[in-house]
Design a protein around this motif. Structure first.
Motif, PDB file in Angstrom:
ATOM      1  N   VAL A   1     117.141  21.067  69.885  1.00  0.00           N
ATOM      2  CA  VAL A   1     117.111  20.431  71.324  1.00  0.00           C
ATOM      3  C   VAL A   1     115.901  20.788  72.426  1.00  0.00           C
ATOM      4  CG1 VAL A   1     119.529  20.511  71.304  1.00  0.00           C
ATOM      5  CG2 VAL A   1     118.593  22.203  72.504  1.00  0.00           C
ATOM      6  N   CYS A   2     115.238  21.743  71.816  1.00  0.00           N
ATOM      7  CA  CYS A   2     114.086  22.095  72.952  1.00  0.00           C
ATOM      8  C   CYS A   2     112.640  21.379  72.449  1.00  0.00           C
ATOM      9  CB  CYS A   2     113.830  23.684  72.651  1.00  0.00           C
ATOM     10  SG  CYS A   2     115.439  24.689  73.055  1.00  0.00           S
ATOM     11  N   HIS A   3     112.494  20.311  73.422  1.00  0.00           N
ATOM     12  CA  HIS A   3     111.585  19.490  73.208  1.00  0.00           C
ATOM     13  C   HIS A   3     110.466  20.177  74.087  1.00  0.00           C
ATOM     14  CE1 HIS A   3     113.162  17.083  70.394  1.00  0.00           C
ATOM     15  NE2 HIS A   3     114.038  16.738  70.871  1.00  0.00           N
ATOM     16  N   ASN A   4     110.821  20.798  75.296  1.00  0.00           N
ATOM     17  CA  ASN A   4     110.091  21.177  76.255  1.00  0.00           C
ATOM     18  C   ASN A   4     110.880  22.333  77.110  1.00  0.00           C
ATOM     19  OD1 ASN A   4     111.829  20.041  78.129  1.00  0.00           O
ATOM     20  ND2 ASN A   4     110.600  18.017  78.315  1.00  0.00           N
ATOM     21  N   TYR A   5     110.227  23.320  78.165  1.00  0.00           N
ATOM     22  CA  TYR A   5     110.982  24.242  78.663  1.00  0.00           C
ATOM     23  C   TYR A   5     110.729  24.447  79.997  1.00  0.00           C
ATOM     24  CZ  TYR A   5     107.211  27.155  78.438  1.00  0.00           C
ATOM     25  OH  TYR A   5     105.866  27.671  78.508  1.00  0.00           O
ATOM     26  N   ALA A   6     111.493  25.286  80.668  1.00  0.00           N
ATOM     27  CA  ALA A   6     111.107  25.866  82.145  1.00  0.00           C
ATOM     28  C   ALA A   6     111.826  27.035  82.258  1.00  0.00           C
ATOM     29  CB  ALA A   6     111.797  24.688  83.092  1.00  0.00           C
ATOM     30  N   PHE A   7     110.928  27.689  83.241  1.00  0.00           N
ATOM     31  CA  PHE A   7     111.447  29.026  83.366  1.00  0.00           C
ATOM     32  C   PHE A   7     112.713  29.236  84.135  1.00  0.00           C
ATOM     33  CE2 PHE A   7     107.158  30.220  81.664  1.00  0.00           C
ATOM     34  CZ  PHE A   7     107.435  31.236  80.773  1.00  0.00           C
TER      35      PHE A   7
ATOM     36  N   LEU B   1     116.747  32.208  75.509  1.00  0.00           N
ATOM     37  CA  LEU B   1     116.432  30.810  75.486  1.00  0.00           C
ATOM     38  C   LEU B   1     117.934  29.935  75.502  1.00  0.00           C
ATOM     39  CD1 LEU B   1     114.326  28.414  75.138  1.00  0.00           C
ATOM     40  CD2 LEU B   1     114.538  28.641  72.735  1.00  0.00           C
ATOM     41  N   TYR B   2     117.781  29.149  76.583  1.00  0.00           N
ATOM     42  CA  TYR B   2     119.137  28.332  76.803  1.00  0.00           C
ATOM     43  C   TYR B   2     119.290  26.786  76.746  1.00  0.00           C
ATOM     44  CZ  TYR B   2     120.164  32.887  79.110  1.00  0.00           C
ATOM     45  OH  TYR B   2     120.363  34.238  79.388  1.00  0.00           O
ATOM     46  N   ASP B   3     120.023  26.136  76.368  1.00  0.00           N
ATOM     47  CA  ASP B   3     120.221  24.889  76.362  1.00  0.00           C
ATOM     48  C   ASP B   3     120.334  24.417  77.921  1.00  0.00           C
ATOM     49  OD1 ASP B   3     120.878  22.000  76.467  1.00  0.00           O
ATOM     50  OD2 ASP B   3     121.955  22.087  74.558  1.00  0.00           O
ATOM     51  N   ALA B   4     119.235  23.663  78.488  1.00  0.00           N
ATOM     52  CA  ALA B   4     119.375  23.117  80.077  1.00  0.00           C
ATOM     53  C   ALA B   4     120.668  22.397  80.337  1.00  0.00           C
ATOM     54  CB  ALA B   4     118.340  22.653  80.370  1.00  0.00           C
ATOM     55  N   ARG B   5     121.174  21.506  79.596  1.00  0.00           N
ATOM     56  CA  ARG B   5     122.169  20.829  79.742  1.00  0.00           C
ATOM     57  C   ARG B   5     123.237  21.537  79.582  1.00  0.00           C
ATOM     58  NH1 ARG B   5     118.116  18.069  77.529  1.00  0.00           N
ATOM     59  NH2 ARG B   5     117.248  16.127  78.279  1.00  0.00           N
ATOM     60  N   SER B   6     123.687  22.230  78.685  1.00  0.00           N
ATOM     61  CA  SER B   6     125.049  22.786  78.142  1.00  0.00           C
ATOM     62  C   SER B   6     125.023  24.219  78.827  1.00  0.00           C
ATOM     63  CB  SER B   6     125.278  22.674  76.579  1.00  0.00           C
ATOM     64  OG  SER B   6     124.716  23.530  75.927  1.00  0.00           O
TER      65      SER B   6
END
Length: 186
Positions: free
Chosen positions: A23-29, A130-135
């Motif tokens: 699910v990680c196509h990009n990230y933010a801190f 590392l977390y899924d930003a949506r869930s």
């Protein structure tokens, strides 16, 4: 050579087997200040936090996960922490006493009373999550026990990079699928 083997940085990791890093196509801190206890900024080194963020960004890029563009919604959020604390040695006895029968050549009751000064040791840790930003589901957790908080300048940069490199050696592969190879026309 044996002494150097003990100096190797060992990363420990954990991940949710039901979750996928795909699910990680990009990230933010994640904003570190939001999770920091009040007053921690008085003891933290913001330059070492920046060095840690830069090293993590390099590790993410090396695994094919770029930073989200400004203003874009990220697929994953990276949390991180760098710090140390004084921790009491749980194995050290604090107060003891005893009674017993006399020893060699002595008949009668004997006893003793002992006190040991508590021993505290410095415990340091660098952590990447590392977390899924949506869930908001946790996907991956990694840490290295290393106290880097007292380091400054080039020494801090090198040590923090070495710690993060040890962490990303245990990263579970590239989260982004390789681009498809062009079709060969016959």
């Amino acid at each position: 050579m044996i002494l150097l083997a003990g100096c190797a940085l060992e990363a420990r990791t954990d991940s949710d087997p039901r979750a996928s890093l795909s699910v990680c196509h990009n990230y933010a801190f994640a904003e570190a200040a939001e999770s920091r206890p009040e007053g921690a900024t008085a003891f933290g080194n913001p330059l070492n936090e920046k060095r840690l963020r830069d090293a993590i960004a390099g590790g993410m890029a090396a695994h094919g996960i770029p930073a989200a563009a400004d203003g874009a919604t990220a697929d994953c959020v990276v949390g991180y922490a760098i710090g140390s604390r004084l921790a009491p040695d749980p194995a050290a006895p604090r107060f003891s006493w005893g009674l017993g029968w006399g020893g060699w050549g002595y008949r009668g009751m004997g006893g003793s009373l002992a006190w040991q000064v508590p021993y505290d040791y410095r415990e340091g840790r660098v952590t990447v999550n590392l977390y899924d930003a949506r869930s908001h589901q946790a996907l991956w957790h990694a840490y290295v026990d290393a106290d880097v908080t007292g380091l400054t300048g080039a020494d801090a940069e090198q040590r923090i990079k070495a710690v993060v490199d040890a962490i990303f050696k245990k990263f579970p592969g590239s989260a982004v699928a390789a681009p498809p190879s062009p079709a060969v026309k016959s």
